[in-house]
Enzyme design. Structure first.
Site, PDB file in Angstrom:
ATOM      1  N   HIS A  91      -2.315   0.144   0.564  1.00 28.75           N
ATOM      2  CA  HIS A  91      -1.695   0.878  -0.537  1.00 28.75           C
ATOM      3  C   HIS A  91      -0.186   0.816  -0.355  1.00 28.75           C
ATOM      4  O   HIS A  91       0.318   0.935   0.766  1.00 28.75           O
ATOM      5  CB  HIS A  91      -2.168   2.333  -0.539  1.00 28.75           C
ATOM      6  CG  HIS A  91      -1.462   3.184  -1.544  1.00 28.75           C
ATOM      7  ND1 HIS A  91      -1.615   3.024  -2.903  1.00 28.75           N
ATOM      8  CD2 HIS A  91      -0.589   4.222  -1.386  1.00 28.75           C
ATOM      9  CE1 HIS A  91      -0.874   3.909  -3.541  1.00 28.75           C
ATOM     10  NE2 HIS A  91      -0.241   4.647  -2.643  1.00 28.75           N
ATOM     11  N   CYS A 205      -0.907  -0.299  -7.559  1.00 33.13           N
ATOM     12  CA  CYS A 205       0.165   0.280  -6.753  1.00 33.13           C
ATOM     13  C   CYS A 205       1.185  -0.764  -6.329  1.00 33.13           C
ATOM     14  O   CYS A 205       2.400  -0.501  -6.308  1.00 33.13           O
ATOM     15  CB  CYS A 205      -0.411   0.994  -5.533  1.00 33.13           C
ATOM     16  SG  CYS A 205      -1.286  -0.087  -4.362  1.00 33.13           S
TER      17      CYS A 205
END
Length: 330
Positions: A91, A205
């Protein structure tokens, strides 16, 4: 998967009529405003729980010096630790450290209703069509949880900007967040390698961080030429996609695409999202197996359904370097 004669005819006609009109890669569609999420859509974990409920971003003094940090940590680290990090599933986020005031902030962009809900729809009793819970949004909150990013990931200084540039970036974040509202899990290419043709870019992301860095560059930010950053992509491989139509065209009353609607519902029934995000890895393996055996995948992109004629290597998680803006790769 077997296609009915009606579905095959529709695909052929669509290919003949729209091949020249399609643009590759498909531009990600922007919207005038963000709609309310469907009441059906429920999050297992609250979105941006420590962020300002109004989306307010603090104003910096124009002359402040602010460090910009690239943040990476394994997906679902809170449950699995570094397990997904070993698979290069990370992430991405960005941190800001104001050297004058000592204020720290983090911004990231992620799903409102967890990853699998953005990747596949729900079958809802009485609904004529699949129900999607696929919104994503930007979150900005006070502080940088150094332990979280350092434990199994990284904190990397990439640039130092002025308070004026940060304030410009704050306006950009609002504009980007209000017009780009849907999470797109998959990047779709025609092959694997540097010369691959991209059919669809993911919108996740990592792409938020890349857009944010590009915006900073337009505002005058200079990036560290010695920093190299890699980004995770969930990639599918197919021959040229076929546009099937939007929800109204396929599932609306009086639609003549009943065979296509049936094929879509049959396909998505294999990947009904589960309440717990922990099952995503298991479902991901099932998806890979399905596309290899059946050589077909249906993608929902820009509120339209697309048929992907899958090809080897079918699907892959990649972790590749993308240079910072203004930095020439070695």
């Amino acid at each position: 998967m077997e296609f009915s004669a009606g579905s095959v005819l529709v695909l052929v006609l669509l290919g003949l009529c729209s091949a020249e009109a399609l643009q590759w890669p498909q531009p990600y569609r922007r919207y005038a405003s963000r709609p309310k999420a469907l009441p059906f859509c429920k999050a297992a974990f609250p979105f941006c729980p420590t962020g300002d409920s109004t989306g307010k971003i603090p104003v910096m003094a124009d002359t402040d010096q602010i460090e910009v940090l690239a943040l990476k940590a394994p997906v679902w680290e809170f449950k699995y630790g570094d397990l997904l990090g070993t698979l290069k599933i990370f992430h991405d986020a960005v941190g800001f450290r104001n050297l004058q005031t000592g204020q720290n902030f983090t911004t990231e962009w992620y799903e409102l209703f967890q990853l699998f809900n953005c990747s596949f729809p729900h079958e809802v009793a009485g609904a004529r069509e699949p129900v999607w819970c696929n919104q994503g949004a930007a979150c900005l909150y006070v502080g940088i949880t150094d332990n979280h990013w350092k434990a199994n990931g990284t904190i990397t200084l990439v640039s130092t900007i002025t308070g004026h540039q940060f304030n410009q970036l704050a306006d950009w974040i609002h504009q980007d967040n209000n017009t780009g509202i849907y999470y797109e899990t998959f990047q779709v290419d025609d092959s694997d390698g540097p010369s691959a043709k991209v059919w669809f870019w993911s919108y996740d992301c990592a792409s938020y961080v890349l857009r944010l860095f590009d915006a900073m560059h337009t505002f005058g930010a200079v990036f560290n030429k010695d920093v190299k950053l890699n980004y995770t992509r969930m990639r599918l491989y197919s021959n040229e996609p076929q546009l099937l139509g939007n929800s109204t065209e396929i599932f609306g009353a009086g639609s003549n695409k009943t065979d296509t609607a049936s094929d879509l519902m049959k396909f998505y029934s294999n990947f009904t999202p589960m309440a717990k995000t922990l099952t995503f890895a298991e479902h991901l393996l099932k998806i890979f197996e399905y596309v290899v055996l059946e050589e077909v995948f249906y993608l929902y992109y820009n509120n339209q359904y697309w048929l992907l004629p899958m090809k080897s290597p079918f699907a892959k998680i990649t972790y590749t370097e993308i240079p910072l803006p203004g930095v020439t790769p070695n």
